[in-house]
Motif scaffolding. Structure first.
Motif, mmCIF file in Angstrom:
data_model
loop_
_atom_site.group_PDB
_atom_site.id
_atom_site.type_symbol
_atom_site.label_atom_id
_atom_site.label_comp_id
_atom_site.label_asym_id
_atom_site.label_seq_id
_atom_site.Cartn_x
_atom_site.Cartn_y
_atom_site.Cartn_z
ATOM 1 N N ALA A 168 0.826 -1.208 0.000
ATOM 2 C CA ALA A 168 0.000 0.000 0.000
ATOM 3 C C ALA A 168 0.861 1.259 0.000
ATOM 4 N N LEU A 169 1.935 1.252 0.781
ATOM 5 C CA LEU A 169 2.844 2.405 0.806
ATOM 6 C C LEU A 169 3.557 2.556 -0.532
ATOM 7 N N GLY A 170 3.906 1.434 -1.154
ATOM 8 C CA GLY A 170 4.557 1.474 -2.458
ATOM 9 C C GLY A 170 3.650 2.056 -3.526
ATOM 10 N N ARG A 171 2.353 1.730 -3.484
ATOM 11 C CA ARG A 171 1.418 2.303 -4.457
ATOM 12 C C ARG A 171 1.322 3.811 -4.289
ATOM 13 N N ALA A 172 1.334 4.265 -3.028
ATOM 14 C CA ALA A 172 1.309 5.705 -2.786
ATOM 15 C C ALA A 172 2.577 6.365 -3.315
ATOM 16 N N LEU A 173 3.718 5.752 -3.046
ATOM 17 C CA LEU A 173 4.980 6.302 -3.535
ATOM 18 C C LEU A 173 5.014 6.313 -5.064
ATOM 19 N N ALA A 174 4.484 5.269 -5.692
ATOM 20 C CA ALA A 174 4.461 5.216 -7.151
ATOM 21 C C ALA A 174 3.686 6.391 -7.735
ATOM 22 N N GLY A 175 2.624 6.815 -7.057
ATOM 23 C CA GLY A 175 1.880 7.983 -7.517
ATOM 24 C C GLY A 175 2.741 9.229 -7.515
ATOM 25 N N GLY A 176 3.574 9.390 -6.473
ATOM 26 C CA GLY A 176 4.491 10.521 -6.425
ATOM 27 C C GLY A 176 5.540 10.448 -7.506
ATOM 28 N N VAL A 177 6.026 9.239 -7.789
ATOM 29 C CA VAL A 177 7.035 9.065 -8.837
ATOM 30 C C VAL A 177 6.452 9.434 -10.200
ATOM 31 N N ARG A 178 5.236 8.973 -10.477
ATOM 32 C CA ARG A 178 4.609 9.307 -11.763
ATOM 33 C C ARG A 178 4.450 10.815 -11.919
ATOM 34 N N ALA A 179 4.057 11.484 -10.839
ATOM 35 C CA ALA A 179 3.834 12.921 -10.912
ATOM 36 C C ALA A 179 5.130 13.684 -11.143
ATOM 37 N N VAL A 180 6.182 13.295 -10.454
ATOM 38 C CA VAL A 180 7.434 14.047 -10.552
ATOM 39 C C VAL A 180 8.213 13.698 -11.812
ATOM 40 N N ALA A 181 8.045 12.477 -12.323
ATOM 41 C CA ALA A 181 8.791 12.062 -13.512
ATOM 42 C C ALA A 181 8.138 12.533 -14.791
ATOM 43 N N GLY A 182 6.814 12.761 -14.761
ATOM 44 C CA GLY A 182 6.133 13.116 -15.992
ATOM 45 C C GLY A 182 6.202 11.956 -16.967
ATOM 46 N N ARG A 183 6.600 12.261 -18.197
ATOM 47 C CA ARG A 183 6.751 11.210 -19.221
ATOM 48 C C ARG A 183 8.222 11.160 -19.614
ATOM 49 N N PRO A 184 9.032 10.458 -18.817
ATOM 50 C CA PRO A 184 10.477 10.442 -19.087
ATOM 51 C C PRO A 184 10.793 9.867 -20.455
ATOM 52 N N ASP A 185 11.684 10.550 -21.163
ATOM 53 C CA ASP A 185 12.055 10.079 -22.483
ATOM 54 C C ASP A 185 13.363 9.288 -22.410
ATOM 55 N N GLY A 186 13.727 8.692 -23.509
ATOM 56 C CA GLY A 186 14.976 7.946 -23.575
ATOM 57 C C GLY A 186 14.800 6.505 -23.157
ATOM 58 N N PRO A 187 15.724 5.649 -23.582
ATOM 59 C CA PRO A 187 15.659 4.227 -23.234
ATOM 60 C C PRO A 187 16.090 3.991 -21.785
ATOM 61 N N GLY A 188 15.841 2.791 -21.339
ATOM 62 C CA GLY A 188 16.273 2.421 -19.991
ATOM 63 C C GLY A 188 15.212 2.711 -18.960
ATOM 64 N N PRO A 189 15.308 2.063 -17.814
ATOM 65 C CA PRO A 189 14.280 2.200 -16.776
ATOM 66 C C PRO A 189 14.420 3.492 -15.982
ATOM 67 N N LEU A 190 13.328 3.842 -15.331
ATOM 68 C CA LEU A 190 13.358 4.900 -14.335
ATOM 69 C C LEU A 190 14.069 4.346 -13.110
ATOM 70 N N LEU A 191 15.028 5.082 -12.559
ATOM 71 C CA LEU A 191 15.804 4.613 -11.415
ATOM 72 C C LEU A 191 15.269 5.233 -10.133
ATOM 73 N N LEU A 192 14.788 4.412 -9.226
ATOM 74 C CA LEU A 192 14.328 4.869 -7.914
ATOM 75 C C LEU A 192 15.486 4.701 -6.939
ATOM 76 N N VAL A 193 15.994 5.815 -6.436
ATOM 77 C CA VAL A 193 17.160 5.799 -5.549
ATOM 78 C C VAL A 193 16.683 6.023 -4.118
#
Length: 252
Positions: free
Chosen positions: A83-108
């Motif tokens: 449940a906490l991860g789903r909430a965090l994922a919402g924040g990641v989507r909002a701050v990342a927008g639509r990232p361009d380029g190949p490769g994964p989004l890196l969560l540090v």
């Protein structure tokens, strides 16, 4: 069969909602709504520490959200990571927008002190980050956890410290692993697309912003130094929760 086993285990080992204490559920619908009720929003503490990146938070830190975070972090309620991860994922989507380029989004993930991890028996931020990455991948956004940061020295307990004291306590406390430095310098030098829309600092909570500012400093330094244009915006940040005042400040 699985449902029946959960019912039986609930009778033998009663559970209660981590947010409000409602019996026979890890997280009741009301408390789940407090975590996931709306879109993540930009937050900014006051005063804003130097070097704090753009930060989005899923929920204000209070009442049920506070109780759920503490249950996961301090009382070992590991089942709440989803449940906490789903909430965090919402924040990641909002701050990342639509990232361009190949490769994964890196969560540090912001690292916990080794002593704290040993005492708790788990690393709560890394566990939540892993759950967020799974949620993002299910939604079609490639993401993976990248533990690039490490503790370089011991720090005092932050509880009770004011914002300037927190900044002094954390100054220079974080560094980047050798592999992380190689990755950041390679990508920020133009050999790849790694930039602030692909590197997202993640934490469970923002209060004064000092921890995220120190983590961002370490990443920028490793990417070539703050004087390099390519290193100035190496990262953005997402958190599960932030102090309510940080929401109010950014609303005005």
């Amino acid at each position: 069969m699985r449902h029946g086993w959960r019912e039986l285990s609930g009778l033998l080992l009663p559970v209660a909602c981590a947010g409000c204490g409602r019996p026979r559920t890890d997280l009741c619908p009301v408390c789940a709504t407090a975590l996931h009720a709306g879109p993540a929003r930009p937050v900014r503490p006051a005063p804003r520490p130097p070097g704090l990146p753009v930060v989005y938070a899923a929920a204000p830190y209070g009442n049920a959200v506070r109780a759920v975070l503490l249950a996961h972090k301090e009382r070992g309620a590991l089942g709440l990571a989803g449940a906490l991860g789903r909430a965090l994922a919402g924040g990641v989507r909002a701050v990342a927008g639509r990232p361009d380029g190949p490769g994964p989004l890196l969560l540090v993930p912001v690292p916990s002190a080794r002593s704290a991890t040993a005492a708790r028996g788990h690393d709560p931020v890394r566990r939540i980050a892993a759950a967020a990455a799974r949620d993002l991948r299910r939604g079609g956004l490639p993401a993976q956890v990248a533990p690039l940061l490490r503790q370089r020295r011991a720090v005092a307990d932050q509880a009770g410290l004011r914002a300037p004291q927190r900044r002094a306590n954390l100054s220079g406390a974080l560094g980047v692993t050798a592999g992380g430095r190689a990755l950041l310098r390679q990508r920020s030098s133009g050999q790849g697309p790694l930039h602030h829309r692909r590197v997202i600092l993640v934490d469970d909570l923002l209060t004064t912003g000092s921890t995220l500012a120190e983590a961002a400093r370490a990443l920028r330094e490793a990417a070539g130094g703050v004087r390099e244009p390519s290193a100035r915006e190496v990262c953005r940040a997402a958190v599960v929760a932030a102090s309510p005042s940080a929401f109010e400040i950014n609303r005005n």
